[in-house]
Write an enzyme that holds these catalytic residues in place. Structure first.
Site, PDB file in Angstrom:
ATOM      1  N   TYR A   1      -2.265 -19.216  -2.172  1.00  0.00           N
ATOM      2  CA  TYR A   1      -3.166 -18.045  -1.789  1.00  0.00           C
ATOM      3  C   TYR A   1      -4.608 -18.428  -1.438  1.00  0.00           C
ATOM      4  O   TYR A   1      -5.161 -17.680  -0.780  1.00  0.00           O
ATOM      5  CB  TYR A   1      -2.965 -17.183  -2.923  1.00  0.00           C
ATOM      6  CG  TYR A   1      -3.746 -15.661  -3.069  1.00  0.00           C
ATOM      7  CD1 TYR A   1      -3.529 -14.716  -2.116  1.00  0.00           C
ATOM      8  CD2 TYR A   1      -4.966 -15.841  -3.737  1.00  0.00           C
ATOM      9  CE1 TYR A   1      -4.342 -13.597  -2.229  1.00  0.00           C
ATOM     10  CE2 TYR A   1      -5.845 -14.820  -3.882  1.00  0.00           C
ATOM     11  CZ  TYR A   1      -5.460 -13.503  -3.187  1.00  0.00           C
ATOM     12  OH  TYR A   1      -6.330 -12.542  -3.285  1.00  0.00           O
TER      13      TYR A   1
ATOM     14  N   GLY B   1       0.080 -23.997 -14.169  1.00  0.00           N
ATOM     15  CA  GLY B   1      -0.795 -23.690 -13.169  1.00  0.00           C
ATOM     16  C   GLY B   1      -1.770 -22.893 -13.458  1.00  0.00           C
ATOM     17  O   GLY B   1      -2.516 -22.521 -12.492  1.00  0.00           O
ATOM     18  N   GLU B   2      -1.857 -21.859 -14.416  1.00  0.00           N
ATOM     19  CA  GLU B   2      -2.893 -20.777 -14.642  1.00  0.00           C
ATOM     20  C   GLU B   2      -4.223 -21.337 -15.188  1.00  0.00           C
ATOM     21  O   GLU B   2      -4.486 -22.548 -15.918  1.00  0.00           O
ATOM     22  CB  GLU B   2      -2.276 -19.694 -15.631  1.00  0.00           C
ATOM     23  CG  GLU B   2      -2.969 -18.407 -15.372  1.00  0.00           C
ATOM     24  CD  GLU B   2      -2.854 -17.495 -16.941  1.00  0.00           C
ATOM     25  OE1 GLU B   2      -3.358 -16.533 -16.901  1.00  0.00           O
ATOM     26  OE2 GLU B   2      -1.892 -18.028 -17.588  1.00  0.00           O
TER      27      GLU B   2
ATOM     28  N   SER C   1     -11.306 -14.764  -2.098  1.00  0.00           N
ATOM     29  CA  SER C   1     -11.007 -14.546  -3.513  1.00  0.00           C
ATOM     30  C   SER C   1     -11.924 -15.662  -4.604  1.00  0.00           C
ATOM     31  O   SER C   1     -11.646 -16.645  -4.383  1.00  0.00           O
ATOM     32  CB  SER C   1      -9.721 -14.757  -3.703  1.00  0.00           C
ATOM     33  OG  SER C   1      -9.316 -15.221  -5.275  1.00  0.00           O
TER      34      SER C   1
ATOM     35  N   ARG D   1     -11.506 -14.178 -17.494  1.00  0.00           N
ATOM     36  CA  ARG D   1     -11.722 -13.844 -16.012  1.00  0.00           C
ATOM     37  C   ARG D   1     -12.980 -12.957 -15.889  1.00  0.00           C
ATOM     38  O   ARG D   1     -13.399 -12.414 -16.832  1.00  0.00           O
ATOM     39  CB  ARG D   1     -10.361 -13.201 -15.615  1.00  0.00           C
ATOM     40  CG  ARG D   1      -9.113 -13.920 -15.673  1.00  0.00           C
ATOM     41  CD  ARG D   1      -9.138 -14.819 -14.321  1.00  0.00           C
ATOM     42  NE  ARG D   1      -7.547 -15.466 -14.470  1.00  0.00           N
ATOM     43  CZ  ARG D   1      -7.474 -16.762 -15.227  1.00  0.00           C
ATOM     44  NH1 ARG D   1      -8.353 -17.323 -15.873  1.00  0.00           N
ATOM     45  NH2 ARG D   1      -6.402 -17.178 -15.236  1.00  0.00           N
TER      46      ARG D   1
ATOM     47  N   GLY E   1       0.899  -1.245   0.122  1.00  0.00           N
ATOM     48  CA  GLY E   1       0.130   0.050   0.014  1.00  0.00           C
ATOM     49  C   GLY E   1       0.992   1.405  -0.067  1.00  0.00           C
ATOM     50  O   GLY E   1       2.095   1.210   0.383  1.00  0.00           O
TER      51      GLY E   1
ATOM     52  N   ILE F   1      -5.178  -5.306 -16.114  1.00  0.00           N
ATOM     53  CA  ILE F   1      -5.559  -4.180 -16.716  1.00  0.00           C
ATOM     54  C   ILE F   1      -4.443  -2.909 -16.365  1.00  0.00           C
ATOM     55  O   ILE F   1      -4.205  -2.197 -17.364  1.00  0.00           O
ATOM     56  CB  ILE F   1      -6.821  -4.005 -16.425  1.00  0.00           C
ATOM     57  CG1 ILE F   1      -7.891  -5.038 -16.982  1.00  0.00           C
ATOM     58  CG2 ILE F   1      -7.461  -2.578 -16.718  1.00  0.00           C
ATOM     59  CD1 ILE F   1      -9.279  -4.897 -16.746  1.00  0.00           C
TER      60      ILE F   1
HETATM   61  N1  LIG Z   1      -7.293  -7.318  -6.671  1.00  0.00           N
HETATM   62  C1  LIG Z   1      -8.226  -8.298  -6.638  1.00  0.00           C
HETATM   63  O1  LIG Z   1      -8.427  -8.770  -7.771  1.00  0.00           O
HETATM   64  C2  LIG Z   1      -8.508  -9.161  -5.590  1.00  0.00           C
HETATM   65  C3  LIG Z   1      -9.509 -10.413  -5.863  1.00  0.00           C
HETATM   66  C4  LIG Z   1      -9.966 -11.138  -4.610  1.00  0.00           C
HETATM   67  C5  LIG Z   1      -9.372 -10.708  -3.481  1.00  0.00           C
HETATM   68  N2  LIG Z   1      -8.610  -9.498  -3.142  1.00  0.00           N
HETATM   69  C6  LIG Z   1      -8.142  -9.148  -1.703  1.00  0.00           C
HETATM   70  O2  LIG Z   1      -8.571  -8.020  -1.590  1.00  0.00           O
HETATM   71  C7  LIG Z   1      -7.807  -7.383  -0.463  1.00  0.00           C
HETATM   72  C8  LIG Z   1      -7.153  -6.323  -1.109  1.00  0.00           C
HETATM   73  O3  LIG Z   1      -6.495  -6.395  -2.344  1.00  0.00           O
HETATM   74  P1  LIG Z   1      -5.767  -5.354  -3.029  1.00  0.00           P
HETATM   75  O4  LIG Z   1      -5.772  -5.696  -4.737  1.00  0.00           O
HETATM   76  O5  LIG Z   1      -6.498  -3.918  -2.797  1.00  0.00           O
HETATM   77  O6  LIG Z   1      -4.216  -5.311  -2.676  1.00  0.00           O
HETATM   78  P2  LIG Z   1      -3.379  -4.422  -2.325  1.00  0.00           P
HETATM   79  O7  LIG Z   1      -1.786  -4.958  -2.387  1.00  0.00           O
HETATM   80  O8  LIG Z   1      -3.178  -3.090  -2.898  1.00  0.00           O
HETATM   81  O9  LIG Z   1      -3.677  -4.190  -0.788  1.00  0.00           O
HETATM   82  C9  LIG Z   1      -3.340  -4.998   0.255  1.00  0.00           C
HETATM   83  C10 LIG Z   1      -2.789  -4.138   1.255  1.00  0.00           C
HETATM   84  O10 LIG Z   1      -2.403  -4.559   2.517  1.00  0.00           O
HETATM   85  C11 LIG Z   1      -1.519  -4.189   3.071  1.00  0.00           C
HETATM   86  N3  LIG Z   1      -0.791  -5.336   3.983  1.00  0.00           N
HETATM   87  C12 LIG Z   1      -0.325  -6.216   3.394  1.00  0.00           C
HETATM   88  N4  LIG Z   1       0.579  -6.937   4.280  1.00  0.00           N
HETATM   89  C13 LIG Z   1       0.131  -6.402   5.529  1.00  0.00           C
HETATM   90  C14 LIG Z   1       0.680  -6.947   6.660  1.00  0.00           C
HETATM   91  N5  LIG Z   1       1.263  -8.029   7.162  1.00  0.00           N
HETATM   92  N6  LIG Z   1      -0.114  -6.197   7.621  1.00  0.00           N
HETATM   93  C15 LIG Z   1      -0.770  -4.878   7.532  1.00  0.00           C
HETATM   94  N7  LIG Z   1      -1.012  -4.652   6.176  1.00  0.00           N
HETATM   95  C16 LIG Z   1      -0.563  -5.256   5.045  1.00  0.00           C
HETATM   96  C17 LIG Z   1      -0.644  -3.745   1.778  1.00  0.00           C
HETATM   97  O11 LIG Z   1       0.286  -2.612   2.120  1.00  0.00           O
HETATM   98  C18 LIG Z   1      -1.709  -3.125   1.169  1.00  0.00           C
HETATM   99  O12 LIG Z   1      -2.251  -1.752   1.531  1.00  0.00           O
HETATM  100  C19 LIG Z   1      -6.707  -8.542  -0.418  1.00  0.00           C
HETATM  101  O13 LIG Z   1      -7.149  -9.205   0.933  1.00  0.00           O
HETATM  102  C20 LIG Z   1      -6.701  -9.573  -1.619  1.00  0.00           C
HETATM  103  O14 LIG Z   1      -6.216 -10.880  -1.360  1.00  0.00           O
HETATM  104  C21 LIG Z   1      -8.188  -8.883  -4.268  1.00  0.00           C
END
Ligand SMILES: NC(=O)c1ccc[n+]([C@@H]2O[C@H](COP(=O)([O-])OP(=O)(O)OC[C@H]3O[C@@H](n4cnc5c(N)ncnc54)[C@H](O)[C@@H]3O)[C@@H](O)[C@H]2O)c1
Length: 306
Positions: free
Chosen positions: A140, A266-267, A115, A207, A34, A184
């Site tokens: 994951y 694996g994809e 997810s 997807r 982040g 994207i």
């Molecule tokens: N982007 C997608 O397509 C998608 C799909 C399904 C699920 N998700 C889930 O949605 C959530 C957000 O994903 P995103 O795409 O915004 O990713 P992102 O990497 O932008 O956001 C994850 C955030 O978590 C923080 N983080 C990571 N490890 C941490 C820790 N140990 N302690 C505290 N903070 C921590 C990171 O700094 C980041 O700000 C995640 O749980 C992800 O698995 C995302």
């Protein structure tokens, strides 16, 4: 409200909308992926790791959040394959740590970012619904599945209410264009710079791409609906990488041909989600079609954002 991962792509978009709706918001994030500039200045920010028991517990005791939206995670499927231990530490143990604190400080509800794209495995002709068999193939996906089960345990034993949202492939402003996920965002930044686009496989892999504002809306609806439910959040449409290339090339005026590379082992070939339950239980529908979402995402990256 407390949003873990509130400095990330999805989390920061959720935080902005919660603040617009006059909620008080606390952000907990270790800034590993982040960004500081994503953190809304109207929120209260704690730089903390979800794995840190003492720190997380102290933050919860101080802030006493009503609802916790748990987004913090390591989000790279390939990292999880290369290092399952690291993935489990953040994505399973970190989540358990957050759930423990939720129980101790009597949080009303937890909303969890699961997810749909990884938990069901390969999809058939019909999109899986929440009752479909799960087949997570990566650490994951296995971690997301585990945390769903832990949440059910915490709900049954400690009466912690929850809504689990199983996202498709989320895209939009603030997505990291340098990671492995977020095709994207990656294509948009490369096309805008006139660089080559690499496609792994024949580009026919499909997807369910869901725009981030729609995901934010699903979270808002889940604040007061969908008690103790698991709900898919997608569009129910399977879009191929080749189709993405076509829509994005047209929108940007990019004329290079994509460079096709060997398929990644694996994809999945196809992943998409049945969203009938979201419509029924949350009263939620995605409002942004892929063409419109891509246009907005390109505008964001055009403004020099990365
Ligand atoms: N982007 C997608 O397509 C998608 C799909 C399904 C699920 N998700 C889930 O949605 C959530 C957000 O994903 P995103 O795409 O915004 O990713 P992102 O990497 O932008 O956001 C994850 C955030 O978590 C923080 N983080 C990571 N490890 C941490 C820790 N140990 N302690 C505290 N903070 C921590 C990171 O700094 C980041 O700000 C995640 O749980 C992800 O698995 C995302």
């Amino acid at each position: 409200m407390l949003v873990t991962g509130g400095a990330g792509f999805i989390g920061s978009n959720i935080v902005d909308t919660l603040l617009e709706k006059e909620h008080k918001v606390v952000v907990l994030d270790n800034l590993s992926s982040g960004k500081k500039e994503n953190i809304n200045k109207k929120s209260k920010f704690y730089k903390a790791d979800v794995f840190d028991r003492k720190n997380v517990s102290a933050i919860f005791k101080k802030e006493k959040p009503d609802v916790v939206i748990h987004n913090a995670a390591q989000i790279d499927v390939r990292v999880s394959v290369a290092d399952p231990f690291f993935d489990a530490k953040i994505n399973i143990l970190g989540a358990i740590n957050v759930l423990d604190s939720c129980v101790k400080t009597k949080v009303r509800k937890v909303i969890f970012a699961s997810s749909g794209g990884t938990i069901y495995g390969e999809c058939d002709v019909s999109a899986p619904n929440e009752e479909s068999k799960l087949n997570p193939l990566s650490p994951y996906g296995i971690a997301k599945n585990s945390v769903e089960n832990y949440i059910k345990f915490y709900s049954a034993v400690y009466s912690l209410d929850y809504t689990i949202l199983r996202y498709g492939n989320v895209y939009g402003p603030r997505q990291d264009p340098y990671g492995e996920a977020g095709v994207i965002a990656i294509f948009a930044t490369k096309m805008l710079r006139g660089k080559d686009i690499n496609v792994f496989g024949d580009g026919k892999q499909m997807r369910d791409y869901v725009y981030v504002s729609d995901v934010v809306n699903a979270n808002l609806k889940a604040l007061n609906k969908g008690k103790n439910q698991i709900i898919n959040v997608g569009t129910s449409k399977a879009v191929s990488v080749n189709r993405l290339l076509e829509v994005m090339s047209n929108a940007i005026g990019y004329s290079k041909k994509a460079v096709y590379k060997p398929k990644r082992e694996g994809e999945l070939f196809k992943s998409f989600l049945n969203i009938d339950k979201a419509k029924k239980v949350l009263g939620w529908m995605p409002k942004t079609c892929i063409e419109k979402g891509i246009k907005k995402t390109i505008e964001y990256f055009k403004m020099g954002n990365k």
